[in-house]
Design an enzyme around this catalytic site. Structure first.
Site, mmCIF file in Angstrom:
data_model
loop_
_atom_site.group_PDB
_atom_site.id
_atom_site.type_symbol
_atom_site.label_atom_id
_atom_site.label_comp_id
_atom_site.label_asym_id
_atom_site.label_seq_id
_atom_site.Cartn_x
_atom_site.Cartn_y
_atom_site.Cartn_z
ATOM 1 C CB CYS C 86 57.052 45.264 39.483
ATOM 2 S SG CYS C 86 56.004 45.507 38.051
ATOM 3 C CG HIS C 335 57.933 39.981 38.182
ATOM 4 N ND1 HIS C 335 58.195 40.571 39.394
ATOM 5 C CD2 HIS C 335 57.526 40.988 37.357
ATOM 6 C CE1 HIS C 335 57.970 41.868 39.309
ATOM 7 N NE2 HIS C 335 57.555 42.166 38.093
#
Lengths: 138, 322, 387
Positions: C86, C335
């Site tokens: 991420c 996300h």
């Protein structure tokens, strides 16, 4: 879809999975598990003697995985048993490990409770049963 | 010096199901004399249970390993290697794997005790299976027993034994590749063959040793249900209260059933007591073993304090029957 | 080391776009970035490109960077995929900044893209489980939610924190998402509903977890001395830092603080000669609500165990002293793993230039972005400012 831990890779870690064999640093004596190439404590030790941990410790933290949150390897288990608890255990010898908690109602889990390792089937991939430690209340 | 038992341990899973759950769900429960039974967790099998039965046992000096189960997790694979690794034994051990019927436990014990070098570890694990609508499934439980045997520091000696093996077709068998036992429903036929086989083994043994039923404080007889051991005992002349049958609250544990009966007897036995242990494997064979207790020694068990009772649906899911 | 500036930023909406793959999403973000450059940009001046992505669309494990840069007409230049789960986007920006600061390149594209919504449930859970420690964490039956849940349980135990503070993060970020046209989730949620949602991994429930998303973002990183060629209102990189820690959470000394974040923030603050008190707004990595609480502490906004107080006092609300995640954060904005770190920089870029519309923070001078990989294996922090 499995985690693609190949059979040879799992085979290499059988002493860790079956008997919690850890490393004792020949330089500083610190116990590390799972084994690493360099001692996490003194940062210089690269030679170790194997030591079998007792598998006893306390719950450092935990979670309870709901069925839908399980990785694919555990889909069958989640469908059969529903939610399952996972604990991070601070072993008596020092290292912390994670593993599922069995033989315990999730409502009864407390940080600080004592647990001990037991042998269970972790998962099956490529029709090979991957056994390993889980924990149960001590 | 006679070979005997040095230490022993037992393992049963935490989970249970009551006969009444079957009655609620299916209308009846076919395993007579069983009020509740043990249930293996989704991630347990005969190998994990065998390992847990040995937890806490002192395995120093163990040079042989005998595994007995009719439900191995692989049809073909060296399972002794898995257990040796889990228990920290070997690799230089003599390993045997016994299967084929519920007689495999006594077979493992007797085979290990012959020509024993050092100490031996005998693991007997059972988790019989059947289809959910089959009567063979109703009583099926799960559990394992571990015995450390040897010639020194023995608390319970094997005095003698006798075996009886004959052809018996169509009695409680599992075809190749099947995961369930096949019951042809030939009740009387099967019973007669079983009684004949066990009676022969037991009476041969007593003749050989010059003993009588009255010499045995305990008789552990096979059957896997609530009635057969008692009926066998009666036919052989053993007093009813001396017959040990653990199935009432554990269920049918396959080859491990008589070993749980033995554990029960050992826990109650006093020095000088004799125990008769007999097994039966359908197809057929029976081993009868005469044991003499020298001193009192309890089990090194991984005793489960609290048990959890399941409803029928949870049971089916846990046993992968759904 | 040279001064570095940002002169353009763009991103797609984040959400679920069956009609768009990584190429389309990348092109869209790139196009918006181009049009955001005030004085226009001839793409031929771009010297290099760093593209952050974890899954590479699920089909292009090798050389996804040149696939994407080629798709938008950039060829010949160094084009590299950057991956730290991420934090892939944050590290793409980090590499671009390093490249420009070192003097080797003058104009560098930093972009990130992720396609997550076209995977089946099982495949999706596979990808969500590959960035923690696979051997032990995953084989203990945990995906990210499980690992962060363990962290939350320990945090709540160590500091005696009620779980309502986790939900307060969700409420705040969802409210901010309403004001962000690019956000995936644009509905406010009440505290009771957020607290009562079904568990994903106790103690985290559905409203504690950021969604899976498709999306892309792109920023243009240039040598500050050349910024005036592109805009009269550049945003400057005042400081930057990155860090790492053991991948497996159980190997770490503490699990209620991310060493990777602390390292990254420390280096960024030091380089900029600034402290947490100087930060006017921040885009932090709230992949799970607990992560935002810990971020406040790792970034020095609150002392250890002090994060709940900031929420209680409304400090990090949009109208508060130090708005955090005005964009809606990962929780409401979405996300797409590789895009997030770049999107955070894009958000602060807009905020510092007064272009953040309904969610504009009043007159910010210094903004901070904080991007974490997985359960804290890596992290980047950028401190951005303006004239």
């Amino acid at each position: 879809m499995g985690a693609h831990i190949s059979v040879p890779m799992y085979q290499r870690t059988v002493p860790q999975r079956y008997r919690l064999v850890a490393n004792a640093c020949t330089q500083c004596g610190a116990i590390s598990f799972p084994p690493k190439a360099t001692c996490p404590q003194c940062s210089v030790g690269r030679e170790f003697t194997p030591v079998e941990l007792k598998g006893t410790g306390v719950v450092y933290t935990y979670t309870v995985i709901a069925g839908g949150g399980a990785p694919p390897e555990f889909t069958a288990q989640a469908r059969s048993r529903g939610r399952y608890p996972v604990v991070m255990v601070a072993l008596d010898e020092g290292p912390k490990v994670v593993g599922q908690l069995v033989d315990c109602d999730p409502e009864d889990i407390r940080i600080g409770m004592r647990v001990r390792a037991v042998m269970r089937r972790i998962y099956v991939e490529e029709e090979v049963i991957r056994y390993g430690f889980k924990f149960r209340p001590a | 010096m006679a070979v005997g038992i040095i230490a022993y341990g037992t393992y049963v899973p935490r989970y249970r199901i009551r006969a009444s759950e079957y009655v609620k769900a299916l209308g009846s429960f076919a395993a007579r004399g069983i009020s509740e039974k043990t249930v293996p967790d989704f991630d347990e099998d005969t190998i994990t249970m065998a390992r847990e039965a040995a937890r806490g046992l002192d395995l120093s000096g163990v040079l042989s390993l005998a595994l007995a189960t009719t439900v191995p997790p692989y049809d073909q694979k060296v399972l002794a290697g898995t257990l040796a690794e889990m228990l920290g034994l070997g690799p230089r051990i003599f390993a045997t794997e016994h299967t084929s019927s519920d007689r495999c436990g006594t077979e493992a014990l007797l085979a290990s005790s012959r020509g024993l070098d050092g100490r031996g570890l005998v693991l007997v694990a059972g988790a019989p299976r059947g289809g959910v609508r089959e009567e063979t499934e109703h009583g099926a439980g799960a559990g394992a027993v571990a015995l450390v045997i040897g010639e020194e520091d023995v608390f319970c000696e094997i005095e003698g034994w006798s075996a009886y093996v004959e052809e018996a077709l169509g009695v409680d068998f599992r075809p190749a590749g099947a995961d369930r036992r096949h019951d042809l429903g030939l009740g009387t036929y099967s019973r007669e063959l079983m009684f004949h086989c066990v009676r022969q083994a037991v009476s041969d043994l007593m003749t050989k040793l010059g003993t009588e039923p009255g010499h045995y404080a305990f008789a552990v007889l096979p059957g896997g249900d609530g009635r057969t051991p008692a009926a066998l005992g009666k036919g052989l002349g053993f007093e009813a209260e001396r017959v040990r049958n653990p199935v009432a609250t554990l269920g049918d544990l396959g080859p491990a059933t008589v070993f749980f009966g033995l554990a029960e007897a050992l826990a109650q036995a006093r020095p000088g007591d004799r125990i008769l242990l007999a097994s039966y494997g359908a197809g057929s064979g029976s081993d009868a073993i005469s044991l003499k207790v020298r001193s009192e020694r309890g089990p090194v068990t991984s005793a489960v304090e609290d048990v959890e009772y399941l409803d029928f649906l949870s049971y089916l899911k846990m046993r992968r029957l759904l | 080391m040279r001064e570095v500036a940002l002169v353009g930023a763009g991103q797609t909406k984040f959400g679920d776009f069956p009609q768009k793959g990584i190429k389309e999403l990348f092109a869209e973000a790139y196009a918006e970035m181009l049009s955001s450059v005030d004085k226009g940009l001839d793409p031929r001046v771009i010297d290099a490109a760093y593209v952050g992505t974890l899954g590479s669309g699920g089909f292009q494990l090798g050389q996804v960077a040149p696939l994407l840069t080629g798709h938008v007409g950039l060829t010949g230049i160094p084009s590299v995929r950057v991956e730290n789960a991420c934090a892939s986007g944050g590290f793409a920006v980090f590499q671009a900044v390093l490249a420009v600061a070192s003097g080797v390149h003058d104009v560098v594209l930093a972009a990130g893209v992720e396609k997550m919504r076209d995977l089946s449930g099982e495949k999706s859970r596979y990808w969500l489980g590959v960035s923690g420690d696979t051997e032990y964490e995953r084989l203990a039956g945990m995906t990210f939610a499980g690992i962060y849940a363990m962290i939350a349980a320990r945090y709540m135990e160590e500091y005696s924190v009620d779980r309502k503070y986790l939900s307060m993060v969700a409420v705040k970020n969802h409210a901010n998402g309403v004001r962000n046209p690019k956000a995936q989730m644009r509905k406010a949620v009440a505290l009771e509903k957020a607290m009562g949602a079904p568990d994903v991994a106790y103690p985290l429930n559905l409203y504690d977890c950021s969604p899976t998303s498709d999306g892309a973002a792109a920023v243009l990183v240039v040598a500050a001395e050349r910024a005036h060629e592109f805009t009269d209102r550049p945003v400057y990189v005042l400081g930057f830092g990155a860090g790492s820690d053991y991948l497996a959470v159980h190997d770490r000394e503490t699990i209620t603080s991310f060493k990777a974040s602390v390292e990254a923030a420390g280096r960024a603050y030091e380089m900029a000669g600034l402290g947490p008190e100087d930060v006017d707004l921040a885009e932090v990595h709230d992949c799970f609500t607990i992560a935002e609480l810990i971020a406040y502490e790792d970034l020095g906004f609150a002392p250890r165990g002090g994060a709940p107080r900031l929420l209680e006092e409304g400090v990090t609300e949009l109208g508060g002293q130090k708005p955090v995640n005005a964009s809606g954060g990962l929780k409401a904005k979405g996300h797409p793993l590789g895009a997030t770190g770049v999107s955070q920089v894009a958000e602060v870029f807009l905020q510092l230039r007064g272009q953040a519309g309904d969610r504009q923070v009043r007159d910010p001078k210094v903004g901070l972005t904080h991007n974490v990989g997985g359960s804290g294996g890596t992290a980047t922090v950028f401190l951005l400012g303006r004239d």
